[in-house]
Design an enzyme around this catalytic site. Sequence first.
Site, PDB file in Angstrom:
ATOM      1  N   HIS A 127      -4.967  -5.048  -2.402  1.00 36.80           N
ATOM      2  CA  HIS A 127      -5.776  -4.865  -1.194  1.00 36.80           C
ATOM      3  C   HIS A 127      -6.855  -5.944  -1.110  1.00 36.80           C
ATOM      4  O   HIS A 127      -8.054  -5.674  -1.000  1.00 36.80           O
ATOM      5  CB  HIS A 127      -6.375  -3.464  -1.182  1.00 36.80           C
ATOM      6  CG  HIS A 127      -5.376  -2.404  -0.887  1.00 36.80           C
ATOM      7  ND1 HIS A 127      -4.386  -2.032  -1.778  1.00 36.80           N
ATOM      8  CD2 HIS A 127      -5.175  -1.648   0.227  1.00 36.80           C
ATOM      9  CE1 HIS A 127      -3.634  -1.082  -1.234  1.00 36.80           C
ATOM     10  NE2 HIS A 127      -4.096  -0.833  -0.028  1.00 36.80           N
ATOM     11  N   SER A 140       0.844  -1.196   0.000  1.00 31.56           N
ATOM     12  CA  SER A 140       0.000   0.000   0.000  1.00 31.56           C
ATOM     13  C   SER A 140       0.882   1.249   0.000  1.00 31.56           C
ATOM     14  O   SER A 140       1.768   1.384  -0.840  1.00 31.56           O
ATOM     15  CB  SER A 140      -0.971  -0.048   1.191  1.00 31.56           C
ATOM     16  OG  SER A 140      -1.983   0.912   1.054  1.00 31.56           O
ATOM     17  N   GLU A 199      -1.180  -2.548  -8.488  1.00 34.21           N
ATOM     18  CA  GLU A 199      -2.496  -2.735  -7.880  1.00 34.21           C
ATOM     19  C   GLU A 199      -2.946  -1.390  -7.329  1.00 34.21           C
ATOM     20  O   GLU A 199      -2.196  -0.420  -7.311  1.00 34.21           O
ATOM     21  CB  GLU A 199      -2.432  -3.788  -6.765  1.00 34.21           C
ATOM     22  CG  GLU A 199      -1.499  -3.456  -5.599  1.00 34.21           C
ATOM     23  CD  GLU A 199      -2.157  -2.611  -4.516  1.00 34.21           C
ATOM     24  OE1 GLU A 199      -3.401  -2.616  -4.392  1.00 34.21           O
ATOM     25  OE2 GLU A 199      -1.418  -1.917  -3.786  1.00 34.21           O
TER      26      GLU A 199
END
Length: 311
Positions: free
Chosen positions: A282, A111, A211
């Site tokens: 995620h 992230s 992502e």
Amino acid sequence: MIPNKLKPGDEIRVVAPSKSLQRVPQQIFDSALKNLTKEGFVITFSKNSREIDSFKSSSIHSRIEDLHDAFSDTNVKAILTALGGFNSNQLLEYIDYSLIKENPKILCGYSDITVLLNAIYTQTGLVTYHGTHFSSFGFEEHLSYTLDYFRKCLMEPEIFSVNPSYQAQNYEIIQPGVCEGTIIGGNLCSINLLQGTRHLPVISDAVLFLEDDNIMGDYFIFEFDRNLESLIQSIGPSNIKGIVFGRFEDSCKLTSNVIRKIVANKKQLANIPVLFNVDFGHVEPFATFPIGGKVSIDACQASPKIRILEH
């Protein structure tokens, strides 16, 4: 530089360079500590990891102190981030990259931590790892796949294949092809924070692993498309050998048909292999992979192959 692999009995330090460890629910914290201890690791926590401010984080000074302490402590063999967030790019101009280069060790997270993984690789040559936070080990459902690839990437030296989880079922070929190169990427909107800085990896054989999470609601697809375009322009299309897209939350509405349209509209991506629905992002479960490591992609058969060659 490839850091030494982990082994049972090693100390892992948990740091919070983005959101505070205080933001991890107690049940998740307890479960993560139990699961990592069961693997044989000694888990310690940085001095300031529970400090918290109005941004759900801690001061730059505290986060830098913890990061530097973790790298300089010879007892610490790996560093796990507590969780993600929004502000790890605040640290980039304060990090002592020479200290990290002189004390290479595993750094793993995802992230917002994408910023640190790519910047540290760029500044030091140290391979870093896009994978589990400390808190990730607290989610019991699907943990076996996540743990398996944590071990393969961080504990075992052998080449390994990244195979679909039961949840992914299969990888989708968006464009066929074969390539080999160096992995960079992670969370798309986070790596884009490095554009225009000295911290963005620009290499001649990039294989992008990308992502994103849905913080844009109904505008996610538009934001994803323009963020991808911007990254391609920054890296340079001649440097991109292939793209691997992760799995996305249902709320993103980023289906394989949508990805095909996005890729087809980018002439820079013509004739390179592109895969979709690979187990990272995620979602649970997910695989750990090396930023700066070597990968081969074969998207010319019904079951595409992803092999991590150097990690």
